[in-house]
Motif scaffolding. Structure first.
Motif, mmCIF file in Angstrom:
data_model
loop_
_atom_site.group_PDB
_atom_site.id
_atom_site.type_symbol
_atom_site.label_atom_id
_atom_site.label_comp_id
_atom_site.label_asym_id
_atom_site.label_seq_id
_atom_site.Cartn_x
_atom_site.Cartn_y
_atom_site.Cartn_z
ATOM 1 N N LYS A 9 3.315 47.781 11.573
ATOM 2 C CA LYS A 9 2.222 46.880 11.192
ATOM 3 C C LYS A 9 2.428 46.278 9.810
ATOM 4 O O LYS A 9 1.749 45.313 9.449
ATOM 5 N N LEU A 10 3.355 46.845 9.033
ATOM 6 C CA LEU A 10 3.594 46.372 7.672
ATOM 7 C C LEU A 10 5.085 46.402 7.366
ATOM 8 O O LEU A 10 5.754 47.404 7.612
ATOM 9 N N ALA A 11 5.587 45.291 6.840
ATOM 10 C CA ALA A 11 6.969 45.226 6.366
ATOM 11 C C ALA A 11 6.954 45.020 4.862
ATOM 12 O O ALA A 11 6.307 44.098 4.357
ATOM 13 N N CYS A 12 7.645 45.898 4.144
ATOM 14 C CA CYS A 12 7.784 45.786 2.687
ATOM 15 C C CYS A 12 9.198 45.293 2.396
ATOM 16 O O CYS A 12 10.175 45.951 2.746
ATOM 17 N N LEU A 13 9.277 44.135 1.758
ATOM 18 C CA LEU A 13 10.557 43.464 1.572
ATOM 19 C C LEU A 13 10.916 43.358 0.095
ATOM 20 O O LEU A 13 10.095 42.959 -0.732
ATOM 21 N N ASP A 14 12.150 43.702 -0.211
ATOM 22 C CA ASP A 14 12.694 43.508 -1.552
ATOM 23 C C ASP A 14 12.976 42.021 -1.770
ATOM 24 O O ASP A 14 13.096 41.246 -0.814
ATOM 25 N N LEU A 15 13.096 41.632 -3.052
ATOM 26 C CA LEU A 15 13.409 40.241 -3.374
ATOM 27 C C LEU A 15 14.913 40.021 -3.557
ATOM 28 O O LEU A 15 15.613 39.666 -2.633
ATOM 29 N N HIS A 162 0.815 51.638 -2.204
ATOM 30 C CA HIS A 162 -0.205 50.675 -2.609
ATOM 31 C C HIS A 162 -0.355 49.568 -1.558
ATOM 32 O O HIS A 162 -1.467 49.116 -1.277
ATOM 33 N N SER A 163 0.763 49.144 -1.000
ATOM 34 C CA SER A 163 0.719 48.127 0.055
ATOM 35 C C SER A 163 -0.051 48.634 1.267
ATOM 36 O O SER A 163 -0.860 47.914 1.863
ATOM 37 N N VAL A 164 0.208 49.890 1.644
ATOM 38 C CA VAL A 164 -0.491 50.500 2.777
ATOM 39 C C VAL A 164 -2.004 50.490 2.545
ATOM 40 O O VAL A 164 -2.794 50.119 3.426
ATOM 41 N N LEU A 165 -2.415 50.886 1.348
ATOM 42 C CA LEU A 165 -3.843 50.959 1.037
ATOM 43 C C LEU A 165 -4.484 49.577 0.974
ATOM 44 O O LEU A 165 -5.554 49.343 1.558
ATOM 45 N N ARG A 166 -3.851 48.666 0.274
ATOM 46 C CA ARG A 166 -4.455 47.356 0.059
ATOM 47 C C ARG A 166 -4.486 46.506 1.322
ATOM 48 O O ARG A 166 -5.377 45.674 1.497
ATOM 49 N N LEU A 167 -3.533 46.733 2.221
ATOM 50 C CA LEU A 167 -3.514 45.967 3.464
ATOM 51 C C LEU A 167 -4.110 46.748 4.632
ATOM 52 O O LEU A 167 -4.047 46.311 5.775
ATOM 53 N N GLN A 168 -4.685 47.912 4.314
ATOM 54 C CA GLN A 168 -5.454 48.718 5.273
ATOM 55 C C GLN A 168 -4.634 49.105 6.506
ATOM 56 O O GLN A 168 -5.082 49.001 7.645
ATOM 57 N N ILE A 169 -3.435 49.586 6.240
ATOM 58 C CA ILE A 169 -2.574 50.109 7.308
ATOM 59 C C ILE A 169 -2.989 51.548 7.581
ATOM 60 O O ILE A 169 -3.214 52.328 6.658
ATOM 61 N N GLU A 170 -3.095 51.914 8.843
ATOM 62 C CA GLU A 170 -3.653 53.217 9.208
ATOM 63 C C GLU A 170 -2.699 54.381 8.982
ATOM 64 O O GLU A 170 -3.134 55.504 8.717
ATOM 65 N N ASP A 171 -1.400 54.137 9.107
ATOM 66 C CA ASP A 171 -0.439 55.231 9.158
ATOM 67 C C ASP A 171 0.845 54.783 8.470
ATOM 68 O O ASP A 171 1.341 53.680 8.741
ATOM 69 N N VAL A 172 1.402 55.622 7.594
ATOM 70 C CA VAL A 172 2.649 55.240 6.921
ATOM 71 C C VAL A 172 3.801 55.071 7.909
ATOM 72 O O VAL A 172 4.778 54.380 7.606
ATOM 73 N N ARG A 173 3.673 55.655 9.080
ATOM 74 C CA ARG A 173 4.718 55.474 10.087
ATOM 75 C C ARG A 173 4.719 54.060 10.651
ATOM 76 O O ARG A 173 5.662 53.659 11.346
ATOM 77 N N GLN A 174 3.679 53.290 10.362
ATOM 78 C CA GLN A 174 3.615 51.898 10.795
ATOM 79 C C GLN A 174 4.281 50.954 9.794
ATOM 80 O O GLN A 174 4.133 49.733 9.888
ATOM 81 N N VAL A 175 5.038 51.517 8.857
ATOM 82 C CA VAL A 175 5.675 50.737 7.796
ATOM 83 C C VAL A 175 7.181 50.662 8.006
ATOM 84 O O VAL A 175 7.825 51.648 8.383
ATOM 85 N N ALA A 176 7.732 49.477 7.749
ATOM 86 C CA ALA A 176 9.184 49.281 7.679
ATOM 87 C C ALA A 176 9.514 48.740 6.300
ATOM 88 O O ALA A 176 8.797 47.888 5.770
#
Length: 243
Positions: A9-15, A162-176
């Motif tokens: 549900k969330l992708a965290c991308l480097d620059l 912080h991204s998980v919290l601010r974007l209201q993602i339910e589970d850290v496993r939903q992060v890439a």
């Protein structure tokens, strides 16, 4: 590694090195910054400093300078200020070149309902300037720097969390997480992300990315959407014995 059992549900991308191809610009800004503090090309001190810069890619820039000038906060701060001016000056002169295909990647991910958070080791001022030059304000949901996480940038997990919290993602496993440096991999693993993708277009080698804990290696960010949306999951997956 076990199969991912929850959708991303969330992708965290480097620059730098992942979504924008400005590694040389960053290194020139580092070189200019340390030169103002008496460390000039052609010296052993310069060679050692640039090795430290390379090893520390992705970490907060001020922390990199603190490593070069241990015990001298004033010198580290002065070098950091010069770095920011040099880098932003380069943006003014030459602009920024996104990695080929990255705009289409951002559009595809957001069109699939995946939230996008850009995380970086730049300061807030530099990050804002980068986003302004790129014109990505409408393409991402969030952009975070170490200042947004009480100074704890990569390899700490804080910016991802912080991204998980601010974007209201339910589970850290939903992060890439995707990045080109060992510190990106450490950040993603420490935050509990299901996918921690090392891209081979930037600062660190395959070996360094694996050392940091990459779950997958990809040749370009253009492979990222298929990876995190499940179409190629397993194709790029790294066996536990390789980590």
């Amino acid at each position: 590694m076990s199969d991912v059992v929850v959708p991303i549900k969330l992708a965290c991308l480097d620059l730098a090195g992942t979504t924008i191809g400005d590694i040389a610009t960053v290194e020139r800004a580092f070189a200019e910054a340390i030169a103002t503090q008496g460390i000039v090309p052609g010296t052993g001190a310069y060679a050692r400093a640039m090795v430290h810069v390379h090893r520390s890619r992705g970490c907060p820039k001020i922390e990199v300078f603190r490593g070069i000038f241990p015990g001298n906060e004033a010198q580290a701060q002065a070098a950091n200020l010069t770095f920011e001016r040099a880098y932003e000056g380069a943006l003014e002169r030459a602009g920024l070149v996104p990695v080929p295909g990255v705009v289409e990647v951002l559009d595809k991910l957001r069109g699939s309902g995946i939230k996008l958070s850009v995380i970086t080791g730049f300061s807030r001022a530099t990050l804002s300037r980068v986003l302004s030059v790129l014109g990505w304000d409408e393409k991402i949901d969030l952009a975070l720097c170490p200042e947004d996480a009480a100074g704890r940038g990569r390899p700490w997990p804080d910016m991802v969390l912080h991204s998980v919290l601010r974007l209201q993602i339910e589970d850290v496993r939903q992060v890439a997480v995707i990045g080109d440096a060992e510190s990106d991999m450490l950040t993603g693993r420490r935050a509990g992300a299901s996918i921690v993708a090392g891209v081979l277009t930037g600062a660190h080698s395959r070996e360094r990315l694996l050392k940091g804990g990459a779950t997958h290696l990809i040749n370009s960010i253009t492979e990222f959407p298929d990876l995190i949306m499940g179409e190629e999951l397993g194709t790029h997956q790294i066996p536990a014995t390789a980590r």
